[in-house]
Enzyme design. Structure first.
Site: not given
Ligand code: 5RP
Length: 224
Positions: A96, A104
């Site tokens: 998140g 999600e």
């Molecule tokens: C978005 C998410 C993303 O999957 C999580 O923050 C990981 O992001 P990133 O791949 O850019 O590190 O939960 O709500």
């Protein structure tokens, strides 16, 4: 290196996607590598449909030529691939940071299989260091923030940010996350709290890449 590991994890995971599948597309920079990889496979003839967990992922998928269907009409997704902010060996995750955790979580829950993809920096012994985002109905903001504060969550509202649903997000930091299931149940019981970033039941497998080497962990059974 982190970006190449994100890409390596994403490309390893999308090998699981097969013709005819309805695929859940995650959100964030790691999920974006998976969407791009799937777009390339669609261009080569892979036949899939997809649902997106955010407006940004939907835009990217459409631009890549991945057919998108409305999740409101979908009762079950075959396979979802998404990133995470922290993941441990129990396959407990915090998600998140990108603010998409409500969609999600719903897409993950509806999925026959849910895969997290991540670079090695996301792997932890026990989740709890990352901020825990909470989506709040604006109408109930003051009340929900009061309860989160009383629970020791030290919530910090994200400035002018609004989710794709028009709600606000507060990032919480609980001093200890010894019992994530009890915390998840307590959060879920707050009226006006619409979603949070604790993913305790949804993740079936994780592909983690470190220095170009991808490791897959599968959920093996009951976890503490
Ligand atoms: C978005 C998410 C993303 O999957 C999580 O923050 C990981 O992001 P990133 O791949 O850019 O590190 O939960 O709500």
């Amino acid at each position: 290196m982190v970006d190449s590991d994100k890409k390596a994890a994403a490309l390893a995971a999308i090998v699981e996607v097969q013709d005819g599948m309805l695929v859940g597309l995650g959100t964030g920079s790691t999920a974006a590598f998976a969407i791009a990889g799937l777009g390339a496979r669609v261009a080569q003839g892979l036949s899939i449909r997809a649902v997106a967990t955010s407006a940004a992922s939907e835009r990217q998928a459409r631009a890549c030529g991945i057919p998108i269907v409305d999740f409101a009409d979908v009762a079950q997704v075959d396979l979802t691939i998404d990133g995470a902010d922290e993941i441990d060996s129990r396959l407990f995750a915090i998600k998140g940071a990108g603010g998409a955790m409500l969609r999600e979580k719903i897409v993950a829950a509806s999925s026959a299989r849910m895969i997290v993809i991540a670079d090695g920096s996301k792997r932890v012994d026990r989740i709890g260091r990352a901020k825990l985002p909470v989506e709040i109905l604006p109408f109930g903001a003051a009340y929900v923030l009061r309860v989160l504060t009383e629970m020791g969550g030290a919530p910090v509202v994200r400035g002018d940010y609004r989710t794709d649903q028009g709600n606000i997000v507060a990032d919480c930091h609980f001093a200890a996350l010894d019992d994530p299931r009890t915390l998840a149940a307590a959060l879920a019981a707050i009226p006006g709290m619409l979603g949070h970033g604790l993913f305790l039941n949804e993740v079936d497998a994780v592909y983690i890449a470190e220095n170009g080497i991808v490791t897959r962990l599968e959920r093996t059974g009951a976890s503490a």
